[in-house]
Design a protein around this motif. Structure first.
Motif, mmCIF file in Angstrom:
data_model
loop_
_atom_site.group_PDB
_atom_site.id
_atom_site.type_symbol
_atom_site.label_atom_id
_atom_site.label_comp_id
_atom_site.label_asym_id
_atom_site.label_seq_id
_atom_site.Cartn_x
_atom_site.Cartn_y
_atom_site.Cartn_z
ATOM 1 N N LYS A 104 0.828 -1.221 0.000
ATOM 2 C CA LYS A 104 0.000 0.000 0.000
ATOM 3 C C LYS A 104 0.862 1.272 0.000
ATOM 4 C CE LYS A 104 -3.329 2.209 3.089
ATOM 5 N NZ LYS A 104 -2.406 2.951 3.931
ATOM 6 N N ASP A 105 1.835 1.338 0.890
ATOM 7 C CA ASP A 105 2.551 2.606 1.091
ATOM 8 C C ASP A 105 3.963 2.650 0.498
ATOM 9 O OD1 ASP A 105 0.393 3.676 2.386
ATOM 10 O OD2 ASP A 105 1.053 3.032 4.370
ATOM 11 N N PHE A 106 4.490 1.475 0.140
ATOM 12 C CA PHE A 106 5.859 1.444 -0.402
ATOM 13 C C PHE A 106 5.885 0.566 -1.668
ATOM 14 C CE2 PHE A 106 5.754 1.931 4.164
ATOM 15 C CZ PHE A 106 6.577 3.020 4.406
ATOM 16 N N PRO A 107 4.967 0.842 -2.622
ATOM 17 C CA PRO A 107 4.837 -0.066 -3.774
ATOM 18 C C PRO A 107 6.110 -0.192 -4.612
ATOM 19 C CG PRO A 107 3.553 1.947 -4.110
ATOM 20 C CD PRO A 107 4.011 1.959 -2.687
ATOM 21 N N VAL A 108 6.954 0.846 -4.597
ATOM 22 C CA VAL A 108 8.196 0.751 -5.388
ATOM 23 C C VAL A 108 9.061 -0.394 -4.858
ATOM 24 C CG1 VAL A 108 9.419 2.525 -4.016
ATOM 25 C CG2 VAL A 108 10.153 2.081 -6.332
ATOM 26 N N LEU A 109 9.022 -0.607 -3.542
ATOM 27 C CA LEU A 109 9.797 -1.697 -2.946
ATOM 28 C C LEU A 109 9.150 -3.057 -3.246
ATOM 29 C CD1 LEU A 109 12.076 -2.772 -1.190
ATOM 30 C CD2 LEU A 109 10.702 -2.259 0.833
ATOM 31 N N ALA A 155 16.793 3.056 -2.093
ATOM 32 C CA ALA A 155 17.492 4.341 -2.252
ATOM 33 C C ALA A 155 16.493 5.427 -2.666
ATOM 34 C CB ALA A 155 18.612 4.214 -3.268
ATOM 35 N N ALA A 156 15.534 5.070 -3.538
ATOM 36 C CA ALA A 156 14.525 6.057 -3.967
ATOM 37 C C ALA A 156 13.622 6.461 -2.799
ATOM 38 C CB ALA A 156 13.692 5.492 -5.117
ATOM 39 N N LEU A 157 13.513 5.569 -1.810
ATOM 40 C CA LEU A 157 12.683 5.864 -0.629
ATOM 41 C C LEU A 157 13.500 6.475 0.517
ATOM 42 C CD1 LEU A 157 10.675 2.506 -0.656
ATOM 43 C CD2 LEU A 157 9.618 4.771 -0.820
ATOM 44 N N ASP A 158 14.752 6.826 0.239
ATOM 45 C CA ASP A 158 15.665 7.350 1.276
ATOM 46 C C ASP A 158 15.856 6.352 2.413
ATOM 47 O OD1 ASP A 158 16.085 9.722 -0.060
ATOM 48 O OD2 ASP A 158 14.494 10.804 0.985
ATOM 49 N N GLY A 159 15.919 5.073 2.064
ATOM 50 C CA GLY A 159 16.053 4.017 3.071
ATOM 51 C C GLY A 159 17.435 3.983 3.706
ATOM 52 N N GLN A 160 17.474 3.388 4.901
ATOM 53 C CA GLN A 160 18.744 3.249 5.632
ATOM 54 C C GLN A 160 18.929 1.798 6.080
ATOM 55 O OE1 GLN A 160 18.007 6.373 8.599
ATOM 56 N NE2 GLN A 160 19.871 7.334 7.826
ATOM 57 N N ILE A 161 20.178 1.427 6.242
ATOM 58 C CA ILE A 161 20.507 0.061 6.645
ATOM 59 C C ILE A 161 21.104 0.110 8.046
ATOM 60 C CG2 ILE A 161 21.940 -1.954 6.109
ATOM 61 C CD1 ILE A 161 21.903 -1.097 3.188
ATOM 62 N N GLN A 162 20.507 -0.677 8.942
ATOM 63 C CA GLN A 162 21.080 -0.750 10.296
ATOM 64 C C GLN A 162 22.036 -1.942 10.349
ATOM 65 O OE1 GLN A 162 18.891 0.217 13.979
ATOM 66 N NE2 GLN A 162 19.178 -1.936 14.432
ATOM 67 N N ILE A 163 23.219 -1.643 10.870
ATOM 68 C CA ILE A 163 24.285 -2.647 10.895
ATOM 69 C C ILE A 163 24.732 -2.853 12.335
ATOM 70 C CG2 ILE A 163 26.688 -3.042 10.175
ATOM 71 C CD1 ILE A 163 25.972 -1.268 7.679
ATOM 72 N N ALA A 164 24.887 -4.120 12.721
ATOM 73 C CA ALA A 164 25.345 -4.394 14.095
ATOM 74 C C ALA A 164 26.678 -5.131 14.052
ATOM 75 C CB ALA A 164 24.316 -5.249 14.833
ATOM 76 N N VAL A 222 12.788 2.571 6.470
ATOM 77 C CA VAL A 222 12.312 3.393 5.365
ATOM 78 C C VAL A 222 11.366 4.462 5.920
ATOM 79 C CG1 VAL A 222 11.248 3.350 3.080
ATOM 80 C CG2 VAL A 222 12.316 1.276 3.970
ATOM 81 N N PRO A 223 11.720 5.733 5.752
ATOM 82 C CA PRO A 223 10.798 6.771 6.253
ATOM 83 C C PRO A 223 9.493 6.756 5.461
ATOM 84 C CG PRO A 223 12.565 7.770 4.970
ATOM 85 C CD PRO A 223 12.880 6.304 5.056
ATOM 86 N N ARG A 224 8.399 7.098 6.133
ATOM 87 C CA ARG A 224 7.108 7.119 5.439
ATOM 88 C C ARG A 224 7.126 8.240 4.398
ATOM 89 N NH1 ARG A 224 2.736 4.482 5.926
ATOM 90 N NH2 ARG A 224 3.505 3.361 7.740
#
Ligand SMILES: Cc1cc2nc3c(=O)[nH]c(=O)nc-3n(C[C@H](O)[C@H](O)[C@H](O)COP(=O)(O)OP(=O)(O)OC[C@H]3O[C@@H](n4cnc5c(N)ncnc54)[C@H](O)[C@@H]3O)c2cc1C
Length: 326
Positions: free
Chosen positions: A89-94, A176-185, A217-219
């Motif tokens: 619904k909200d992140f169809p590109v993904l 990347a188009a959604l300004d997503g970030q990767i959390q790394i531990a 991924v920010p809304r």
């Protein structure tokens, strides 16, 4: 395949400690759809003595949405992304990007973390050791990038420099188009990295003892248009020759926000900053769409056999922008 030891990690800290202890003699196993192929062909320069299964770590496969956005566990399967009502619904590109990956079987095994961290598909890098011996190259730590003088039809047109292989991940383009970030531990704690900063010409940003635990991924703004398009040789199953991820907000017919990201043209997703800047405040008419498509490939430097990727990229950007006018 050479023998290796297999361990089911019980916790994140156990997995990172094992990685730290064994250095380049250990590696992580998620769905195994990429790693096992590499191990079978013995293409990679280093052989792991220990393979650490991280699917056994509880709590890393969730998909959760809230007001701030979406949090996807590193072990969430691509199939779960596609099936998630929230993502659709909200992140169809993904959702579209995940759906374009490989086959249902691979999407059912393959994970988000694995899709982002998968190795390049460069045919020189992946050349099987069994057939005439391993081919060395810059990415393997010895010699030049063989694509420069060799068959480079699927290689980079941007930011090549030392290694001209391209990032094969479709989900990276959408994220990347959604300004997503990767959390790394890792043993030194956690860090958050923009998807665009995760990819470097010779390898990704993971230290040998680090694990992708989550994707954030920010809304996006309300009333946005999201498009993922991918050109591939075989429509049924294939990696992208060029792809595009687009997120756009139109207000009263003018572009209020836009992200245009190209895939399979560089070592990581490539943001078309000049095209984005050009479109800000402009309407999506034919002239502006054509101008933005030209700017999306500004700075491209093709190799001997891949200039066609420039035309493909322009066409995909045009089609994605036109899709937002409907
Ligand atoms: C025939 C075929 C077609 C394909 N087509 C496409 C396509 O069109 N588009 C596309 O994007 N991909 C494609 N792929 C690649 C596929 O999507 C990946 O193999 C898959 O997503 C990898 O996920 P996995 O969980 O199986 O990773 P694995 O194979 O388990 O791991 C891959 C790599 O990532 C590392 N890794 C895994 N998880 C983590 C983590 N959480 N943190 C740190 N490192 C980690 C592993 O150590 C390994 O180096 C294709 C693969 C095949 C075999």
């Amino acid at each position: 395949m050479k023998p290796f030891r297999h361990m089911n990690a019980r916790s994140l800290s156990q997995a990172t400690e094992l990685l730290a202890e064994h250095g380049d003699k250990a590696c992580l196993l998620a769905g195994g759809t990429d790693l096992l192929g590499l191990l079978k062909t013995k293409a990679a320069p280093i052989w792991p003595e220990l393979v650490i299964n991280i699917k056994s770590i509880p709590g890393l496969n969730t998909i959760q949405g809230d007001e701030a956005g979406l949090r996807i566990g590193g072990m969430a399967k691509l199939a779960d992304i596609i099936d998630s009502p929230e993502v659709k619904k909200d992140f169809p590109v993904l959702a579209e990007a995940a759906l374009s990956v490989a086959t249902p079987q691979i999407r059912y095994m393959g994970t988000m973390g694995g899709n982002l961290a998968q190795e390049t598909r460069c045919w020189y890098y992946r050349y099987p050791h069994e057939i005439g011996g391993r081919i060395m190259c810059r990415r393997k730590g010895e010699g030049p990038c063989l694509a420069v003088t060799g068959d480079n039809r699927y290689h980079a047109i941007f930011c090549g420099k030392r290694c001209f292989s391209v990032c094969p991940s479709d989900t990276a383009v959408a994220l990347a188009a959604l300004d997503g970030q990767i959390q790394i531990a890792g043993p030194r704690g956690e860090r958050l990295l923009d998807v665009l900063d995760f990819y470097h010409p010779l390898r990704n940003a993971l230290a040998p003892d680090e694990i992708i635990t989550e994707i954030r991924v920010p809304r996006p703004h309300a009333e946005n248009c999201q498009v993922f398009m991918k050109h591939r040789v075989r429509e049924s199953i294939d990696f992208a020759v060029v792809s595009v991820g687009l997120v756009m907000v139109l207000k009263q017919g003018s572009c209020d926000f836009v992200r245009i990201v190209l895939g399979a043209v560089a070592p990581g997703p490539h943001r078309a900053l000049k095209a984005e800047a050009y479109l800000e405040g402009k309407s999506l008419n034919g002239e502006n769409i054509s101008a933005a498509a030209e700017l999306a490939v500004a700075g491209a430097v093709p190799l001997s056999r891949n200039a066609y990727k420039i035309e493909l990229a322009k066409t995909l950007v045009k089609r994605a922008l036109v899709a937002c006018t409907k």
